[in-house]
Design a protein around this motif. Structure first.
Motif, PDB file in Angstrom:
ATOM      1  N   MET A  19       7.223 -26.675   8.722  1.00 55.95           N
ATOM      2  CA  MET A  19       8.132 -27.282   9.703  1.00 55.95           C
ATOM      3  C   MET A  19       7.738 -26.907  11.137  1.00 55.95           C
ATOM      4  SD  MET A  19      11.766 -27.399   7.614  1.00 55.95           S
ATOM      5  CE  MET A  19      11.664 -25.927   6.601  1.00 55.95           C
ATOM      6  N   LEU A  20       7.137 -25.735  11.324  1.00 58.65           N
ATOM      7  CA  LEU A  20       6.603 -25.390  12.657  1.00 58.65           C
ATOM      8  C   LEU A  20       5.475 -26.339  13.032  1.00 58.65           C
ATOM      9  CD1 LEU A  20       6.448 -21.477  12.473  1.00 58.65           C
ATOM     10  CD2 LEU A  20       7.742 -22.803  14.163  1.00 58.65           C
ATOM     11  N   LYS A  38      -3.347 -20.498  -2.218  1.00 58.14           N
ATOM     12  CA  LYS A  38      -3.991 -21.830  -2.220  1.00 58.14           C
ATOM     13  C   LYS A  38      -2.972 -22.965  -2.353  1.00 58.14           C
ATOM     14  CE  LYS A  38      -5.369 -21.927  -7.157  1.00 58.14           C
ATOM     15  NZ  LYS A  38      -4.005 -22.205  -7.586  1.00 58.14           N
ATOM     16  N   ASP A  39      -1.777 -22.662  -2.829  1.00 59.59           N
ATOM     17  CA  ASP A  39      -0.737 -23.692  -2.956  1.00 59.59           C
ATOM     18  C   ASP A  39       0.167 -23.766  -1.723  1.00 59.59           C
ATOM     19  OD1 ASP A  39      -1.483 -24.636  -5.440  1.00 59.59           O
ATOM     20  OD2 ASP A  39      -0.400 -23.037  -6.491  1.00 59.59           O
ATOM     21  N   SER A  40      -0.273 -23.298  -0.588  1.00 58.23           N
ATOM     22  CA  SER A  40       0.582 -23.289   0.603  1.00 58.23           C
ATOM     23  C   SER A  40       0.994 -24.710   0.990  1.00 58.23           C
ATOM     24  CB  SER A  40      -0.173 -22.667   1.781  1.00 58.23           C
ATOM     25  OG  SER A  40      -0.429 -21.308   1.522  1.00 58.23           O
ATOM     26  N   CYS A  41       2.307 -24.939   1.051  1.00 60.59           N
ATOM     27  CA  CYS A  41       2.766 -26.309   1.334  1.00 60.59           C
ATOM     28  C   CYS A  41       2.536 -26.684   2.793  1.00 60.59           C
ATOM     29  CB  CYS A  41       4.224 -26.488   0.914  1.00 60.59           C
ATOM     30  SG  CYS A  41       5.401 -25.515   1.855  1.00 60.59           S
ATOM     31  N   ALA A  42       2.239 -25.718   3.656  1.00 60.11           N
ATOM     32  CA  ALA A  42       1.943 -26.064   5.055  1.00 60.11           C
ATOM     33  C   ALA A  42       0.539 -26.658   5.211  1.00 60.11           C
ATOM     34  CB  ALA A  42       2.100 -24.834   5.951  1.00 60.11           C
ATOM     35  N   PHE A  43      -0.350 -26.374   4.259  1.00 56.92           N
ATOM     36  CA  PHE A  43      -1.715 -26.914   4.362  1.00 56.92           C
ATOM     37  C   PHE A  43      -1.703 -28.449   4.430  1.00 56.92           C
ATOM     38  CE2 PHE A  43      -3.897 -23.165   1.840  1.00 56.92           C
ATOM     39  CZ  PHE A  43      -3.760 -22.347   2.957  1.00 56.92           C
ATOM     40  N   ARG A 272      11.240 -14.410  13.093  1.00 60.16           N
ATOM     41  CA  ARG A 272      10.627 -15.719  12.781  1.00 60.16           C
ATOM     42  C   ARG A 272      11.737 -16.756  12.729  1.00 60.16           C
ATOM     43  NH1 ARG A 272      12.755 -16.128   7.799  1.00 60.16           N
ATOM     44  NH2 ARG A 272      12.822 -14.240   6.522  1.00 60.16           N
ATOM     45  N   VAL A 273      11.320 -18.022  12.596  1.00 61.10           N
ATOM     46  CA  VAL A 273      12.307 -19.059  12.305  1.00 61.10           C
ATOM     47  C   VAL A 273      12.946 -18.723  10.957  1.00 61.10           C
ATOM     48  CG1 VAL A 273      11.316 -20.913  13.694  1.00 61.10           C
ATOM     49  CG2 VAL A 273      10.426 -20.488  11.387  1.00 61.10           C
ATOM     50  N   HIS A 274      14.140 -19.252  10.715  1.00 66.41           N
ATOM     51  CA  HIS A 274      14.948 -18.752   9.598  1.00 66.41           C
ATOM     52  C   HIS A 274      15.636 -19.903   8.878  1.00 66.41           C
ATOM     53  CE1 HIS A 274      18.450 -16.370   7.936  1.00 66.41           C
ATOM     54  NE2 HIS A 274      17.478 -15.504   7.727  1.00 66.41           N
ATOM     55  N   ASN A 275      15.833 -19.697   7.582  1.00 66.78           N
ATOM     56  CA  ASN A 275      16.483 -20.725   6.756  1.00 66.78           C
ATOM     57  C   ASN A 275      17.841 -21.165   7.329  1.00 66.78           C
ATOM     58  OD1 ASN A 275      16.834 -20.890   3.086  1.00 66.78           O
ATOM     59  ND2 ASN A 275      17.249 -22.429   4.626  1.00 66.78           N
ATOM     60  N   SER A 276      18.590 -20.224   7.908  1.00 72.35           N
ATOM     61  CA  SER A 276      19.913 -20.601   8.422  1.00 72.35           C
ATOM     62  C   SER A 276      19.822 -21.408   9.717  1.00 72.35           C
ATOM     63  CB  SER A 276      20.779 -19.358   8.630  1.00 72.35           C
ATOM     64  OG  SER A 276      20.271 -18.585   9.693  1.00 72.35           O
ATOM     65  N   GLN A 288      14.985 -25.233  15.937  1.00 72.04           N
ATOM     66  CA  GLN A 288      14.459 -23.866  16.052  1.00 72.04           C
ATOM     67  C   GLN A 288      12.928 -23.891  16.025  1.00 72.04           C
ATOM     68  OE1 GLN A 288      15.075 -21.179  12.792  1.00 72.04           O
ATOM     69  NE2 GLN A 288      14.792 -22.704  11.198  1.00 72.04           N
ATOM     70  N   PHE A 289      12.351 -24.833  15.286  1.00 71.53           N
ATOM     71  CA  PHE A 289      10.887 -24.886  15.157  1.00 71.53           C
ATOM     72  C   PHE A 289      10.268 -25.287  16.499  1.00 71.53           C
ATOM     73  CE2 PHE A 289      12.838 -25.716  11.039  1.00 71.53           C
ATOM     74  CZ  PHE A 289      12.274 -24.695  10.299  1.00 71.53           C
ATOM     75  N   GLU A 290      10.868 -26.296  17.134  1.00 74.45           N
ATOM     76  CA  GLU A 290      10.343 -26.714  18.439  1.00 74.45           C
ATOM     77  C   GLU A 290      10.530 -25.595  19.472  1.00 74.45           C
ATOM     78  OE1 GLU A 290      11.490 -30.573  19.963  1.00 74.45           O
ATOM     79  OE2 GLU A 290      10.989 -29.933  21.997  1.00 74.45           O
ATOM     80  N   GLN A 291      11.672 -24.917  19.452  1.00 81.00           N
ATOM     81  CA  GLN A 291      11.876 -23.808  20.405  1.00 81.00           C
ATOM     82  C   GLN A 291      10.793 -22.747  20.230  1.00 81.00           C
ATOM     83  OE1 GLN A 291      13.747 -24.766  22.773  1.00 81.00           O
ATOM     84  NE2 GLN A 291      15.725 -23.719  22.688  1.00 81.00           N
ATOM     85  N   HIS A 292      10.464 -22.444  18.964  1.00 77.37           N
ATOM     86  CA  HIS A 292       9.437 -21.415  18.727  1.00 77.37           C
ATOM     87  C   HIS A 292       8.081 -21.871  19.273  1.00 77.37           C
ATOM     88  CE1 HIS A 292       7.694 -17.876  16.860  1.00 77.37           C
ATOM     89  NE2 HIS A 292       6.692 -18.648  16.463  1.00 77.37           N
TER      90      HIS A 292
END
Ligand SMILES: Nc1ncnc2c1ncn2[C@@H]1O[C@H](COP(=O)(O)OP(=O)(O)O)[C@@H](O)[C@H]1O
Ligand SMILES: [Mg+2]
Length: 357
Positions: A19-20, A38-43, A272-276, A288-292
């Motif tokens: 999401m970042l 290797k299964d990182s969903c951000a890749f 870090r960014v957080h689930n809540s 929160q992702f854009e702010q970071h």
């Protein structure tokens, strides 16, 4: 200050990194994810990725050379990795923050030194310290490994009349912190962003409900008085300043009643960014992702405006099999993280619902 087209390096490749990356792309920035899994969903959503161990200095060196700034989505980045990278590129938030937040005892000491309230706590490295700790904090209590716990893992509750040593054995006698059990009214969190020039923007206080120690539901606004909301945001701001923080952090808190007054105790800090804070993607004018991303890029922060009453529900494990249902619910936005295996307890996605004001 990064220019559009610059590349942000992110350590960690889970949904937070994903999401970042999506937020960075909206601002015309590129992302390079570094993750050993290797299964990182951000890749799946980035311009470049490195799949290598955090100890692989050749890969880390190449990564540092190919990005303009480095951040992380995961607080257990080994200290040595952070130090190696910090010699080559700016790492934000600064690695000192990792040293403090990776150890629950050091973190609680840091919070206490800021004169911010926490549950009573004690260090447990031996059976005699466990007995002394119970004397100090009382029962019931919660024993937590100092390091590497998440989603309630590495914790054992100690009730009155049970064998406390058995609880500690269940945590493999690892170094622990013992905390008095807090009879909280509710749990809340504050997501705060701090820019490189020291300005802080907090999102509104979020109320959180856990199931099996995993966040289930976040609601905004939290059912707390305006005075308590102000106090909670002040605490998060104080912590961000004390860290000389750049980026987004989350402060988890317990709301407790002291006579007629509500007050808060800090439970833990996530650097870090957080689930809540996931509700901010659909429930506010800036996430929160854009702010970071803005903060680590050296850009000004936005002033977040909430778009209505908001609820965010996590889709855990097989709950994601019913994701289709949410596609047609008015006001609902569905987010799936692209993870293949819906293992029990695994965060597969979330749904945000925005209701009228
Ligand atoms: N001292 C405490 N008193 C009461 N409940 C607690 C206490 N510590 C933790 N909890 C409960 O357990 C949950 C998870 O604990 P936490 O310390 O946040 O660890 P993590 O989120 O890293 O697993 C908290 O959100 C809270 O519901
Ligand atoms: Mg927690």
């Amino acid at each position: 200050m990064l220019k559009p087209g610059a590349t942000i390096g992110i350590l960690g490749g889970g949904q937070l990194g994903r999401m970042l990356a999506i937020a960075a792309q909206q601002l015309g920035l590129k992302v390079h994810i570094y993750s050993p899994d290797k299964d990182s969903c951000a890749f799946d959503v980035v311009h470049a990725f490195t799949c290598a161990a955090y100890e692989d200095e050749a890969a880390l060196g190449r990564f540092a050379g190919s990005v303009d700034v480095i951040t992380y989505e995961f607080e257990n980045v080994p200290a040595k990795t952070a130090a190696f990278l910090a010699k080559r590129k700016q790492v934000m938030p600064n690695p000192r923050v990792l040293e403090i937040t990776q150890d629950r005892l050091i973190e609680k000491n840091f919070i206490s030194e800021l004169k911010i309230g926490t549950a009573p706590y004690a260090s447990v490295h031996s059976a005699s310290q466990l007995a002394a700790g119970i004397e100090k904090v009382g029962l019931p209590a919660v024993l937590k490994t100092k390091q590497l716990g998440y989603d309630g893992k590495g914790q054992a509750k100690i009730a009155k009349g049970v064998d406390a040593n058995a609880a500690w054995r269940s945590l493999k006698n690892e170094p622990c912190i013992l905390e008095g059990f807090v009879n909280f009214e509710r749990e809340v969190s504050v997501i705060a962003a701090r820019s490189a020039d020291g300005k802080v923007e907090c999102f509104e206080v979020t109320e959180n409900e856990h199931r099996d120690h995993i966040l289930h539901l976040s609601k905004v606004p939290a059912k707390v008085s305006p005075a308590l909301a102000a106090e909670a945001r002040k605490i998060a701001t104080k912590i961000a300043k004390a860290f000389d923080y750049v980026g987004v952090l989350a402060v988890e808190m317990f709301v407790v009643r002291a006579g007629k007054k509500q007050t808060v105790l800090v439970n833990e800090i996530a650097p870090r960014v957080h689930n809540s804070g996931h509700w901010t993607i659909d429930g506010a004018t800036v996430s929160q992702f854009e702010q970071h991303i803005r903060a680590v890029a050296g850009w000004p922060l936005a002033k977040p405006v909430r778009l209505g009453r908001v609820e965010m529900t996590n889709l855990i494990g097989t709950e994601a099999n019913e994701a289709q249902h949410w596609l047609t619910v008015p006001g609902a936005s569905l987010h799936l993280y692209g993870k293949k295996d819906p293992r029990p307890g695994r965060k597969m996605g979330h749904v945000t619902r925005v209701f009228g004001k």
